[in-house]
Design an enzyme around this catalytic site. Structure first.
Site, PDB file in Angstrom:
ATOM      1  N   ASP A   1     -39.001 -19.946  61.409  1.00 32.86           N
ATOM      2  CA  ASP A   1     -39.280 -21.234  62.044  1.00 32.86           C
ATOM      3  C   ASP A   1     -40.231 -21.071  63.228  1.00 32.86           C
ATOM      4  O   ASP A   1     -40.501 -22.031  63.961  1.00 32.86           O
ATOM      5  CB  ASP A   1     -37.986 -21.920  62.495  1.00 32.86           C
TER       6      ASP A   1
ATOM      7  N   ASP B   1     -27.727 -13.966  80.446  1.00 31.84           N
ATOM      8  CA  ASP B   1     -28.310 -14.701  81.556  1.00 31.84           C
ATOM      9  C   ASP B   1     -27.377 -15.853  81.913  1.00 31.84           C
ATOM     10  O   ASP B   1     -27.114 -16.719  81.082  1.00 31.84           O
ATOM     11  CB  ASP B   1     -29.677 -15.247  81.132  1.00 31.84           C
TER      12      ASP B   1
ATOM     13  N   ASP C   1     -34.792 -15.258  67.355  1.00 32.68           N
ATOM     14  CA  ASP C   1     -33.381 -15.619  67.281  1.00 32.68           C
ATOM     15  C   ASP C   1     -32.504 -14.370  67.348  1.00 32.68           C
ATOM     16  O   ASP C   1     -32.993 -13.241  67.408  1.00 32.68           O
ATOM     17  CB  ASP C   1     -33.091 -16.420  66.005  1.00 32.68           C
TER      18      ASP C   1
ATOM     19  N   GLU D   1     -30.700 -12.599  90.578  1.00 29.49           N
ATOM     20  CA  GLU D   1     -32.132 -12.873  90.737  1.00 29.49           C
ATOM     21  C   GLU D   1     -32.339 -13.416  92.145  1.00 29.49           C
ATOM     22  O   GLU D   1     -31.833 -14.486  92.493  1.00 29.49           O
ATOM     23  CB  GLU D   1     -32.618 -13.908  89.714  1.00 29.49           C
TER      24      GLU D   1
ATOM     25  N   ASP E   1     -29.151 -16.277  87.419  1.00 28.26           N
ATOM     26  CA  ASP E   1     -30.410 -16.944  87.714  1.00 28.26           C
ATOM     27  C   ASP E   1     -30.384 -17.571  89.110  1.00 28.26           C
ATOM     28  O   ASP E   1     -29.379 -18.127  89.533  1.00 28.26           O
ATOM     29  CB  ASP E   1     -30.637 -18.025  86.649  1.00 28.26           C
TER      30      ASP E   1
ATOM     31  N   ASN F   1     -35.752 -16.415  60.538  1.00 26.84           N
ATOM     32  CA  ASN F   1     -35.680 -17.507  59.561  1.00 26.84           C
ATOM     33  C   ASN F   1     -36.993 -18.271  59.422  1.00 26.84           C
ATOM     34  O   ASN F   1     -37.028 -19.368  58.866  1.00 26.84           O
ATOM     35  CB  ASN F   1     -34.539 -18.471  59.904  1.00 26.84           C
TER      36      ASN F   1
ATOM     37  N   HIS G   1     -40.059 -12.574  82.672  1.00 31.00           N
ATOM     38  CA  HIS G   1     -40.513 -13.762  81.954  1.00 31.00           C
ATOM     39  C   HIS G   1     -41.179 -14.790  82.854  1.00 31.00           C
ATOM     40  O   HIS G   1     -41.640 -15.825  82.365  1.00 31.00           O
ATOM     41  CB  HIS G   1     -39.329 -14.409  81.238  1.00 31.00           C
ATOM     42  N   ASP G   2     -41.230 -14.539  84.155  1.00 29.35           N
ATOM     43  CA  ASP G   2     -41.819 -15.488  85.101  1.00 29.35           C
ATOM     44  C   ASP G   2     -43.120 -15.002  85.727  1.00 29.35           C
ATOM     45  O   ASP G   2     -43.801 -15.793  86.399  1.00 29.35           O
ATOM     46  CB  ASP G   2     -40.820 -15.786  86.236  1.00 29.35           C
TER      47      ASP G   2
ATOM     48  N   ASP H   1     -38.344 -13.366  64.879  1.00 32.64           N
ATOM     49  CA  ASP H   1     -37.905 -14.539  64.136  1.00 32.64           C
ATOM     50  C   ASP H   1     -37.342 -14.082  62.792  1.00 32.64           C
ATOM     51  O   ASP H   1     -38.019 -13.388  62.038  1.00 32.64           O
ATOM     52  CB  ASP H   1     -39.105 -15.475  63.942  1.00 32.64           C
TER      53      ASP H   1
END
Length: 551
Positions: free
Chosen positions: A28, A101, A32, A266, A203, A26, A327-328, A24
């Protein structure tokens, strides 16, 4: 790696970044593009060659970016197009590649295309999505189920029809039988290719085409209660249709119009179906992702069979690839344990084919149990309590021991584990025998060895917890010996000759050790052994091999 070559992806090592969770910039609480730019020196020092970014396009974030509302923009959460251009330029200046992606199966329900499509039955974009009349009883058109729970059909009150969504109802599927849809997505691909991106990971590529008759899917006779409910039916008619290969060939022609680009698919399918995604005469995806290691039982014989079956199934000239995490799926360190995570790293980076790393695996990040109040994943919210949640593998990268682990100065979007105070990049950099240093050494060894990059794979007969194979090229050979069990073992095999030398141990403490016919392995240890240069190039895995026996 030959950066300028058209087949750079064969020699390279890919690194997947989940942008929300990498860095990150910034404060939040969400990662990013500027954060990724800041961490490029780390990626360069790690030794990877290509960065693959999970979606960064404008999105309502119902599925955290996999519901796209604009294929040619950047979501403000991640920055601006200027931030993207700066990142792409810096990636290339550092001799790396950038993969985006592509999510072409479905859009967000807030995409202008779908807003038009659902406006009326006679809208010019009506056929851009999959609309069906209700069944005679007024119910859903067929029995197809959403991957995220419930029916895959959502009724639209305005037009009196159902639209199809393989995932969330906020993710309506595009109609890939419509040539206008294909052209629009190909134009989006060209937008990014013109900017200089080096390829796409596509994907759920096997979902793109559905059965033209929308027949009911058959029941799954092997369904087990407690598994995700969508597994109650087999996706015979809703995925993996013969016409999909024409679409993939078209996508490939789009990327092939630009030099040195790669198309990755994928595909979660059985091995014999996966191979079809290379396409006739290899005109499909250059690398249909091979996810076999993500779900296999972690044993020497299971993995040996997976490798053997995969190598034998590859079409002539097709290039293999291997994936340990994404990520899955749950983190590898949690699937196999922290000790075997080091062995898994050696397996991934010494097999034949392109390896893909998932951010944080190189520091041994584990699957975090997410408290109910912290759950963000819509899959877990829709189907709670059976362990389908993906938040635990998407937690912020652990950079240092500060309050939020150097990821942010604000509370991150997902929690951090308590062990981030110890298990982080700064601490592991200081420990020369850490898993991070093991990854760096393995990557450096792979990149310096033509045998590991391009050599043939030959299995060596083994027993018990031992997995042994030889890599060979141009008269040189290496033997990889992995102990997938906790007990020490003495290996005796003619595959390891006198004057062989250990190049690397997963414990990082045996470099240069000479062997004289017997290799003593500790529990949970793997080694890469260099054979003498006098090794005949004609020697094969069937010649003079004795099964290595525990002693």
């Amino acid at each position: 790696m030959a950066q300028g070559g058209d087949i750079w992806w064969r020699d390279g090592i890919f690194y997947q970044i989940y942008p929300r969770s990498f860095q990150d910039s910034n404060d939040d609480g969400v990662g990013d593009l500027a954060g990724i730019l800041r961490r490029l020196p780390y990626l360069k020092s790690l030794g990877v060659d290509a960065i693959w970014l999970s979606p960064i396009f404008p999105s309502p974030m119902a599925d955290f970016g996999y519901d796209i509302s604009d294929y040619t923009g950047i979501d403000p959460l991640f920055g601006t197009m200027a931030d993207f251009d700066a990142l792409l330029a810096a990636v290339h200046d550092n001799g790396l590649k950038l993969i985006l992606d592509l999510v072409p199966n479905h859009t967000s329900d807030q995409h202008p295309w779908f807003v038009e499509s659902r406006a009326s039955r006679d809208n010019p974009r009506r056929d851009w999505y999959i609309w069906r009349d209700p069944a005679p009883d007024g119910g859903v058109p067929n029995n197809w189920l959403s991957e995220f729970g419930g029916s895959a059909w959502q009724f639209d009150e305005t037009t009196g029809q159902y639209y199809y969504h393989a995932f969330l109802s906020q993710q309506p599927d595009l109609n890939w039988r419509n040539p206008q849809v294909r052209a629009a997505i190909y134009d989006a691909m060209r937008f990014w290719l013109e900017k200089g991106v080096d390829g796409f990971r596509v994907d759920v590529i096997w979902h793109l085409i559905k059965d033209a008759e929308f027949r009911d899917n058959p029941p799954n006779p092997h369904y087990v209660e407690g598994r995700p409910p969508n597994e109650k039916i087999l996706t015979q008619y809703s995925t993996d249709q013969p016409e999909v290969f024409d679409v993939i060939a078209e996508m490939r022609r789009v990327t092939d119009a630009y030099s040195a680009r790669v198309l990755i698919g994928e595909v979660y399918l059985p091995l014999h179906r996966l191979m079809a995604y290379y396409g006739n005469d290899l005109t499909g995806a250059q690398m249909p992702f091979n996810f076999a290691l993500l779900s296999t039982f972690w044993s020497a014989r299971s993995i040996e069979k997976i490798i053997d079956d995969y190598e034998k199934a590859l079409p002539r000239g097709a290039w293999p690839n291997w994936v340990l995490g994404n990520h899955d799926r749950p983190r590898v360190a949690s699937r196999v344990g922290p000790e075997q995570a080091r062995v898994a790293a050696m397996l991934l980076l010494t097999l034949r084919g392109t390896p893909t790393l998932y951010y944080g695996d190189e520091i041994g990040m584990h699957q975090l149990a997410i408290a109910p109040e912290d759950v963000r994943d819509p899959f877990e919210k829709n189907v709670p309590g059976i362990g389908v949640g993906r938040d635990g593998c998407r937690t912020p990268m652990q950079w240092d021991s500060s309050n939020f682990s150097g990821f942010s100065e604000s509370k991150p979007w997902l929690p951090l584990p308590e062990d981030h105070l110890r298990e982080n990049v700064v601490n592991l950099e200081a420990d020369t025998r850490s898993i991070l240093h093991l990854y760096k050494r393995l990557i450096a060894l792979r990149k310096s060895s033509r045998v590991l990059v391009a050599g043939d794979y030959h299995p060596i007969a083994a027993q018990g917890d031992l997995l042994i194979y030889r890599r060979e090229a141009e008269g040189k050979a290496l033997v990889v010996v992995l102990n997938l069990g906790p007990e020490p073992v003495a290996v005796t095999t003619s595959a390891i000759r006198f004057d062989s030398e250990i190049l690397l141990s997963t414990f990082l403490d045996r470099e240069g050790e000479k062997l004289e016919g017997v290799l003593d392995l500790r529990g949970n240890e793997g080694v890469v052994v260099a054979l003498p240069h006098t090794q005949p190039s004609s020697w094969t895995s069937e010649a003079q091999i004795q099964d290595p026996l525990p002693q």
